[in-house]
Design an enzyme around this catalytic site. Structure first.
Site, mmCIF file in Angstrom:
data_model
loop_
_atom_site.group_PDB
_atom_site.id
_atom_site.type_symbol
_atom_site.label_atom_id
_atom_site.label_comp_id
_atom_site.label_asym_id
_atom_site.label_seq_id
_atom_site.Cartn_x
_atom_site.Cartn_y
_atom_site.Cartn_z
ATOM 1 N N LYS A 1 0.711 -1.006 0.088
ATOM 2 C CA LYS A 1 0.036 0.036 0.093
ATOM 3 C C LYS A 1 0.907 1.168 0.113
ATOM 4 C CE LYS A 1 -3.919 -2.304 2.169
ATOM 5 N NZ LYS A 1 -4.672 -2.567 3.453
ATOM 6 N N GLN B 1 -4.676 -1.364 9.623
ATOM 7 C CA GLN B 1 -4.733 -2.629 9.002
ATOM 8 C C GLN B 1 -5.309 -3.646 10.066
ATOM 9 O OE1 GLN B 1 -3.777 -3.395 6.028
ATOM 10 N NE2 GLN B 1 -4.156 -5.465 6.027
ATOM 11 N N ASP C 1 -10.981 3.215 4.194
ATOM 12 C CA ASP C 1 -11.272 1.959 4.211
ATOM 13 C C ASP C 1 -13.015 1.915 4.134
ATOM 14 O OD1 ASP C 1 -9.611 -0.304 4.312
ATOM 15 O OD2 ASP C 1 -9.231 0.199 6.410
HETATM 16 N N1 GUN Z 1 -7.269 -6.568 6.250
HETATM 17 C C1 GUN Z 1 -7.743 -7.185 5.270
HETATM 18 N N2 GUN Z 1 -8.189 -6.398 4.254
HETATM 19 C C2 GUN Z 1 -8.332 -5.230 4.876
HETATM 20 C C3 GUN Z 1 -8.731 -3.852 4.222
HETATM 21 O O1 GUN Z 1 -9.048 -3.749 3.152
HETATM 22 N N3 GUN Z 1 -8.596 -2.926 5.025
HETATM 23 C C4 GUN Z 1 -7.743 -3.016 6.403
HETATM 24 N N4 GUN Z 1 -7.905 -2.186 6.887
HETATM 25 N N5 GUN Z 1 -7.474 -4.200 6.642
HETATM 26 C C5 GUN Z 1 -7.685 -5.357 5.961
#
Ligand code: GUN
Length: 299
Positions: free
Chosen positions: A53, A97, A120
């Site tokens: 990311k 995350q 998100d």
């Molecule tokens: N863990 C797995 N997928 C995601 C996501 O799309 N966002 C976040 N914050 N954590 C994740």
């Protein structure tokens, strides 16, 4: 043979547009969009996701910062950090995350994020807006799936879609997005009876259960479109590890109209959508209208 839906290529084209939009924002307003990603603990898969990311955000001209926190951090300390990020005007997007260590309540953390910075789309305000209408920030993975579906099929109205999986991150928001596109939506999960039959009725199958190669050829209506969100690491007969999705890809290729591969399907779209969300969040926090090129990309 099914068309292979090239998520990797689609995401690469989105990156070009995102880079143009960030440089246009920089030259017009002198503002660089800022994304802060928070990783608690040392989950190896999360470390890989977070690194990707950050790398892709920077490549697209978005200033990215990653906060690595110990698994022992208290919930109160994490909430204090989020409060600081909420008040920092250089931070336009905040992503914590998941999963978080067991001692921390993920819902309390999600609810502490300023909904305007919630890239998100997990905050209850954004979830509620997706459900009842309004300008919601959309969760990145379902948004990426929808962009692929619309690119492949055009208008989705009247299509029967099944979403296998009901997580807050993928299944539930995916079902709501498809409903918003006027699909007839079935949500299937671990307690669903006659899953194969339910699946056979669908024109669109979104598999997001985390069960390797669960969806078999005889579950699929000929000509259906398959979106595979699964990312399962399996050990092959030769002892090597391999990434597979939630559908039996080789078998479905001869019956589906179109299908996403794993890897190279949904995965790359998730990060591209995170960057789109960060850009859109920056515009709205500055009270600027979204440029048409960005508005057209967000479903
Ligand atoms: N863990 C797995 N997928 C995601 C996501 O799309 N966002 C976040 N914050 N954590 C994740």
């Amino acid at each position: 043979m099914a068309k292979i839906i090239d998520g990797k290529g689609f995401a690469a084209r989105l990156h070009v547009t995102i880079s143009q939009l960030t440089s246009q924002m920089q030259s017009t307003f002198g503002i660089t969009p800022g994304l802060t990603v928070v990783l608690v603990g040392d989950n190896p898969a999360s470390q890989v996701y977070v690194r990707n990311k950050a790398r892709q955000a920077e490549a697209a001209g978005i200033h990215s910062e990653t906060r690595y926190l110990s698994a022992q951090i208290s919930q109160a300390e994490l909430l204090r950090l989020i409060d600081q990020l909420n008040r920092n005007p250089a931070v336009h997007g905040i992503l914590v995350q998941l999963p978080l260590p067991a001692a921390i309540d993920p819902q309390a953390v999600i609810e502490a994020i300023d909904p305007a910075k919630d890239v998100d789309g997990f905050h209850p305000l954004n979830v509620g807006r997706l459900s009842v209408g309004g300008n919601a920030r959309l969760p990145c993975t379902p948004m990426g799936c929808l962009l692929l579906l619309k690119d492949c099929l055009g208008d989705l109205a009247g299509q029967h879609a099944i979403v296998i999986g009901r997580s807050n991150i993928v299944g539930k928001p995916m079902a709501l997005l498809l409903l918003r596109q006027n699909c007839t939506v079935t949500i299937a999960h671990s307690q669903t009876r006659h899953l194969a039959e339910e699946c056979r009725r669908a024109d669109i199958v979104v598999a997001a259960v985390g069960r390797p190669q669960l969806v078999k050829r005889d579950w699929i209506k000929p000509g259906a479109t398959i979106i595979d969100v699964g990312m399962n690491r399996i050990v092959t007969d030769s002892g090597a590890t391999r990434l597979v999705g939630d559908v039996d890809f080789p078998a479905l290729q001869s019956i589906a109209h179109a299908i996403t591969p794993v890897p190279g399907g949904v995965g790359p779209m998730t990060i591209a959508c995170l960057l789109l969300n960060t850009l859109a969040a920056t515009y709205s926090q500055m009270n600027w209208p979204l440029p048409q090129a960005l508005n057209e990309l967000i479903p």
